[in-house]
Scaffold this active site. Structure first.
Site, short mmCIF file in Angstrom:
data_model
loop_
_atom_site.label_atom_id
_atom_site.label_comp_id
_atom_site.label_asym_id
_atom_site.label_seq_id
_atom_site.Cartn_x
_atom_site.Cartn_y
_atom_site.Cartn_z
N TYR A 112 0.99 -1.23 -0.11
CA TYR A 112 0.03 0.19 0.10
C TYR A 112 0.79 1.15 0.05
O TYR A 112 1.68 1.40 0.94
CB TYR A 112 -0.84 0.07 1.19
CG TYR A 112 -2.05 -0.68 1.33
CD1 TYR A 112 -2.98 -0.83 0.16
CD2 TYR A 112 -2.19 -1.80 2.45
CE1 TYR A 112 -4.13 -1.75 0.27
CE2 TYR A 112 -3.38 -2.55 2.42
CZ TYR A 112 -4.12 -2.64 1.49
OH TYR A 112 -5.52 -3.31 1.60
N ASP B 224 -7.49 -0.88 -5.01
CA ASP B 224 -8.85 -0.90 -5.05
C ASP B 224 -9.49 -0.32 -3.55
O ASP B 224 -10.58 -0.57 -3.12
CB ASP B 224 -9.45 -2.06 -5.38
CG ASP B 224 -9.02 -3.17 -4.30
OD1 ASP B 224 -8.15 -3.10 -3.25
OD2 ASP B 224 -9.35 -4.35 -4.33
N HIS C 248 -11.43 -7.08 -3.66
CA HIS C 248 -10.76 -7.02 -2.34
C HIS C 248 -11.84 -7.85 -1.16
O HIS C 248 -11.85 -7.40 -0.14
CB HIS C 248 -10.87 -5.75 -1.86
CG HIS C 248 -9.94 -5.27 -0.88
ND1 HIS C 248 -8.81 -4.52 -1.19
CD2 HIS C 248 -9.48 -5.42 0.43
CE1 HIS C 248 -7.97 -4.21 -0.12
NE2 HIS C 248 -8.61 -4.95 0.79
N1 FMN Z 1 -5.73 -7.08 0.21
C1 FMN Z 1 -4.79 -6.51 0.08
O1 FMN Z 1 -4.44 -6.10 -0.88
N2 FMN Z 1 -4.03 -6.28 1.18
C2 FMN Z 1 -4.38 -6.39 2.44
O2 FMN Z 1 -3.81 -6.03 3.57
C3 FMN Z 1 -5.61 -6.97 2.61
N3 FMN Z 1 -5.87 -7.42 3.88
C4 FMN Z 1 -7.11 -8.31 3.93
C5 FMN Z 1 -7.56 -8.57 5.05
C6 FMN Z 1 -8.59 -9.32 5.27
C7 FMN Z 1 -9.02 -9.77 6.57
C8 FMN Z 1 -9.31 -9.98 4.39
C9 FMN Z 1 -10.30 -10.92 4.23
C10 FMN Z 1 -8.97 -9.55 2.71
C11 FMN Z 1 -7.79 -8.55 2.83
N4 FMN Z 1 -7.41 -8.28 1.67
C12 FMN Z 1 -6.24 -7.55 1.41
C13 FMN Z 1 -8.11 -8.90 0.33
C14 FMN Z 1 -7.68 -10.09 -0.20
O3 FMN Z 1 -6.46 -9.90 -0.52
C15 FMN Z 1 -8.46 -10.85 -1.26
O4 FMN Z 1 -8.52 -9.85 -2.17
C16 FMN Z 1 -9.77 -11.10 -0.70
O5 FMN Z 1 -9.79 -11.62 0.77
C17 FMN Z 1 -10.41 -12.10 -1.55
O6 FMN Z 1 -11.62 -12.76 -1.21
P1 FMN Z 1 -11.99 -13.90 -0.20
O7 FMN Z 1 -11.71 -13.45 1.12
O8 FMN Z 1 -13.36 -14.22 -0.65
O9 FMN Z 1 -11.00 -15.18 -0.76
#
Ligand code: FMN
Length: 381
Positions: A136, A165, A270
């Protein structure tokens, strides 16, 4: 129950819920506003039908593939999406995720907001295990530059994932509510010490997501950010959170003009956590097939969001995805049983992918294609 009694990802999620703290559950489970994108991510693959072929010798199905222009081999087309704060679920943390997936040859993308340092996470990993690091961009660019320099010293990290995003924090009301309830509990407690400690924490009444967001830049552009990033990393760049065919096209144009920079995009909303009612990755994938099919020859399209079954993974691959990510599923595995829970999660998914390929008459990943798919229901949406 013992982990081998858990037969699918939903059962692992249900156990995780009982094992982790309320705060952790609220943070992991939460998504933006009304959770419409999150719910849709979870159902969209189910409306896509498979078209299995028969009379094929499927004694073996090989799930091996390669990514980033063939530079790295994976034994399964899966990766762990970058997700913050794995230690909220279990002390094994991100290193536990690495250990859990190690025997499946999957890739792990490490969050900018990981709860362990990038060095700790790879410390016990075998030299051939593949990681990427997610960025980020910070308002204080020098902080991001220092992190990129640190990552450059760790050979296990093979790409930098730039998340696009989430330029501003979203409204994740479950997460916010959990923080407000915790605040009430502290206020109600008699301990002055607790109260003083709570007051000193910045944004102590905000959810985990809001707190982590502090300092993140909102002024990223194609023209300024990518040249800056390419100056500070030699690793291939992966753009995460692309949600339209227009932006995939722009990424491909950029990749063509600037070889050695952008190698892949991650179609993702996301996990429904940023903009509610944003499209699931598979919609964007279908848009690309229709409006700019040439992009598939220029950059790799990876997808994540709502993966619950091996059939979901295979469907994404058939529609042109090069790799498929799981976010919450890995965290829930960790919550349910530490690194062994992650291992069980991947064992289930890998088994389901193989079963699906055999049932469809596909002997290896290169055979997967749109001929195996009937996506008419989703395309009519
Ligand atoms: N995406 C990022 O690019 N950076 C992050 O720090 C980040 N933190 C996340 C924290 C949590 C608890 C969750 C559930 C998702 C996060 N994401 C983050 C999004 C994930 O990379 C991903 O796009 C998403 O979890 C995919 O969907 P799913 O949980 O249904 O598999």
């Amino acid at each position: 129950p013992p982990l081998h009694h858990l037969l699918n990802l939903d059962e692992i999620e249900a156990v995780a819920k009982t094992q982790v703290s309320k705060k952790c559950w609220a943070y992991y489970f939460s998504a933006a506003d009304d959770l419409i994108s999150k719910a849709y991510n979870n159902t969209v693959y189910r409306n896509i039908l498979l078209r299995p072929r028969v009379f094929v010798d499927v004694t073996k199905a090989d799930t091996a593939t390669s990514i980033l222009g063939g530079a790295f081999k994976l034994s399964t087309p899966l990766y762990v999406s970058p997700a913050a704060m794995a230690r909220l679920a279990h002390p094994d943390g991100e290193a536990g995720i690495a250990k859990g997936i190690s025997r499946f040859g999957a890739m792990q993308l490490v969050s900018h907001n990981a709860s362990m340092s990038p060095e700790q996470i790879v410390a016990d990993a075998s030299p051939d295990q593949i990681f990427g690091w997610q960025l980020y961009v910070q308002n204080a660019r020098t902080k991001s530059e220092a992190m990129l320099a640190r990552i450059a010293k760790l050979p296990q990290y093979k790409c930098v994932v730039l998340t696009l995003d989430a330029p501003v924090p979203s409204k994740r009301e479950h997460d916010e509510k959990a923080a407000l309830e915790a605040e009430l509990l502290i206020e109600a407690s008699k301990s002055e010490e607790e109260k003083e400690k709570a007051k000193k924490r910045p944004n102590s009444n905000s959810g985990v997501g809001q707190q982590l967001f502090f300092g993140t830049a909102a002024d990223l552009t194609w023209d300024t950010t990518l040249p800056w990033l390419a100056k500070h990393t030699k690793l291939p760049i992966v753009l995460k959170g692309i949600q339209t065919h227009e932006d995939v096209y722009l990424a491909a144009q950029y990749a063509k003009k600037h070889p050695g920079t952008v190698k892949a995009v991650i179609l993702s909303n996301h996990g429904g956590r940023s903009l509610d009612t944003a499209p699931p990755a598979v919609h964007t994938l279908l848009e690309c097939r229709k409006y700019c099919p040439e992009v598939f020859d220029i950059i790799e399209l990876w997808v994540d969001g709502g993966i619950r079954r091996g059939t979901d993974v295979v469907k994404a691959l058939c529609l042109g995805a090069k790799a498929v990510g799981v976010g919450r599923a890995a965290l829930y595995g960790l919550g349910a049983g530490g690194w062994r829970g992650v291992e069980r999660t991947f064992e289930i998914l890998q088994g389901e992918i193989q079963t699906c390929m055999k049932m469809m008459g596909a002997k290896d990943i290169s055979e997967l294609g749109p001929r195996f798919i009937n996506s008419r229901v989703v395309e009519r949406d």
